[in-house]
Every structure is written in C-alpha cells, then in structure tokens.
Scaffold this active site. Structure first.
Site, PDB file in Angstrom:
ATOM      1  N   CYS A  58      41.905   5.801  60.456  1.00  0.00           N
ATOM      2  CA  CYS A  58      40.822   6.192  59.559  1.00  0.00           C
ATOM      3  C   CYS A  58      40.125   4.941  59.083  1.00  0.00           C
ATOM      4  O   CYS A  58      40.663   4.209  58.267  1.00  0.00           O
ATOM      5  CB  CYS A  58      41.354   6.979  58.366  1.00  0.00           C
ATOM      6  SG  CYS A  58      40.064   7.490  57.205  1.00  0.00           S
ATOM      7  N   GLY A  59      38.936   4.695  59.579  1.00  0.00           N
ATOM      8  CA  GLY A  59      38.260   3.453  59.274  1.00  0.00           C
ATOM      9  C   GLY A  59      37.286   3.539  58.127  1.00  0.00           C
ATOM     10  O   GLY A  59      36.705   2.541  57.757  1.00  0.00           O
TER      11      GLY A  59
END
Length: 277
Positions: free
Chosen positions: A121-122
C-alpha cells in the site's frame, strides 16, 4: 544481468527460517519442516533530519529505495539533488537519512504529508486528493518495441527473482534495455517498493531509463503507472491486471500499459502503437 549498480546495503537478513507443518494432497505431514519466509522491516526516510515517511520493506537495496522513492514522489528532481544517503539501523527498524538540496527541502516542507505505509500500500496517509492524483508530464513518443521482445523480456524476469525463489513472498521490478535484455531487477515484499528500488538503481547507474521497458511481477495499480511515468519509462508490463484508474493515467501520460503478460499472451490497455509485430 543484475550487476551494474554497487549495492552497499549492509547484510541485513532478508529472510528467516521458521518451522511449519505442511499439508499435501489433503494429508498432514508427519513432522515439522523448516521453511523460509521473507523479512519485513520498518524503514523510515528522513530528509535533512526531518522524518517524512515510514514504510514496511524488505531490508535490501535501501539506497536504491530511498532515491527511487524521492524521485517518484517528486521530492527531488534528479539523483544529483541527493547529496548523501546514510543507513542507521535501530532495534525497531532502519532509518535512511538523506541529505537533499535546500531547494528540494523547501518544496518538501510545502507539500509534506504524514505517510505510514503498509505492505503493498503506497498511498496510506496521503492527506489530500490532489496529492494522490498529482499530474505526470506526458511522455514523448518513443521507438516501438517488437511484441516478441516484450514477451521474451517478461519471461526472462522470473529467473531473476532470487528472493522469491526462497520465500515465495516478494514482488520484482525489472528493467530491460532496447534489445530486451534484463539489466536490473529489484525485489521487495511491496510491489511499490520494488519499483522504487528499480528506479533508484537506474538513476544511480545512469542508465537511459526511457529507452527500455519496466516489468513487474504484480498487478498494475495507479501508483505503479505514476511511478513508471515519473521515471520517464514509456512501457510498463505487468504479469497481472491493471486498474481502471491506472489505465486512465497511462492514457493521459502517453504510457503504454501492458497487462496479463504471461508466456505468449498479453493485453495492451493504452498506446498500443509502442508495440509492433
């Protein structure tokens, strides 16, 4: 060949041994066995002493990761804006300390965001919608790549996934040159991290990123397209599917987005003119 960039990251363990009981063909194995699992380590990025982001990542190629993240997030404009990178191991993780140009630090202070990442999850912690959907300048048109070159390069990525071979838990991002030869591969438990590591490695090596292909062993999310376009790479090929938002950004940024690139098959989602028969 994955040997063109010095990789001075200290030898932190990237995998660990654990005891497991296997089930095979519906039957429990009679005894426990040793298995290898990928490590995740909190990695904090500090710019001129100011804490900016903490991600969970595989503790390898952290100089590449820090530079790639800085470039794709727009914190610095080029590798020369980073004056130094130091790694500070601590009991609860690793702090990567970057010294950046004063003009870059001033811009960072203006658009700072508190970001705490999780594996895969960036965008966790982004404060505003414009920060998520920040525009990417359109890529110039480039020389088209032969379809067979693309498919051969994608197949060639898998043998370079050494950590995945051991753990089965990491993604890879690779760069193939104009002849379709894999020149760089980076791995991480997070697909965004792997791509940042690759982009950082390209910048450190001074390789002409725009002349080659980016290859990833994951799906193609919006941020994967955003990072690839920010690195001025015109083709992103993924082994799995893209998202609709990723396709729209690829169309807007003049990036050729390829999904489901497996064996002799692939699907072109945007700008197919970069791929020729």
């Amino acid at each position: 060949m994955d040997c063109q960039v010095p990789r001075p990251t200290p030898d932190w363990s990237v995998s660990a041994d654990t005891q497991v009981v296997r089930i095979r063909a519906g039957q429990l194995a009679p005894a426990a066995q040793t298995d290898h699992v990928a490590e995740e380590t909190p990695v904090a990025l500090e710019y001129n002493g100011i804490s900016h982001a903490t991600m969970l990542a595989t503790p390898s190629d952290l100089e590449d990761f820090a530079l790639g993240f800085s470039l794709t997030e727009g914190i610095v404009g080029s590798a020369s804006d980073v004056r130094g990178i130091d790694l500070d191991p601590r009991p609860d993780g690793i702090v990567v300390q970057l010294e950046i140009a004063s003009a870059c630090l001033a811009r960072l202070k203006e658009r700072r965001r508190a970001m705490s990442g999780r594996t895969g999850c960036g965008l966790c912690g982004v404060e505003t919608l414009p920060e998520v959907l920040r525009p990417v300048p359109p890529l110039p048109d480039g020389e088209p790549f032969a379809v067979q070159l693309l498919l051969d390069a994608m197949r060639a990525l898998r043998p370079h996934q050494r950590l995945h071979d051991v753990t089965g838990a990491t993604h890879a991002a690779g760069w193939a040159d104009a002849q379709g030869q894999i020149q760089l591969v980076r791995e991480d438990v997070g697909r965004h991290n792997a791509l940042d590591k690759l982009i950082g490695a390209l910048a450190r090596a001074g390789l002409p990123a725009a002349t080659g292909l980016a290859l990833v062993s994951s799906r193609a999310s919006f941020e994967m397209v955003q990072k690839t376009a920010s690195a001025r790479i015109g083709v992103l090929a993924a082994v799995s599917a893209p998202t609709a938002l990723a396709i729209r950004l690829a169309q807007q940024s003049n990036l050729t987005l390829v999904g489901f690139a497996r064996n002799a098959d692939a699907t072109l989602y945007s700008h197919p003119e970069r791929i020729r028969a």
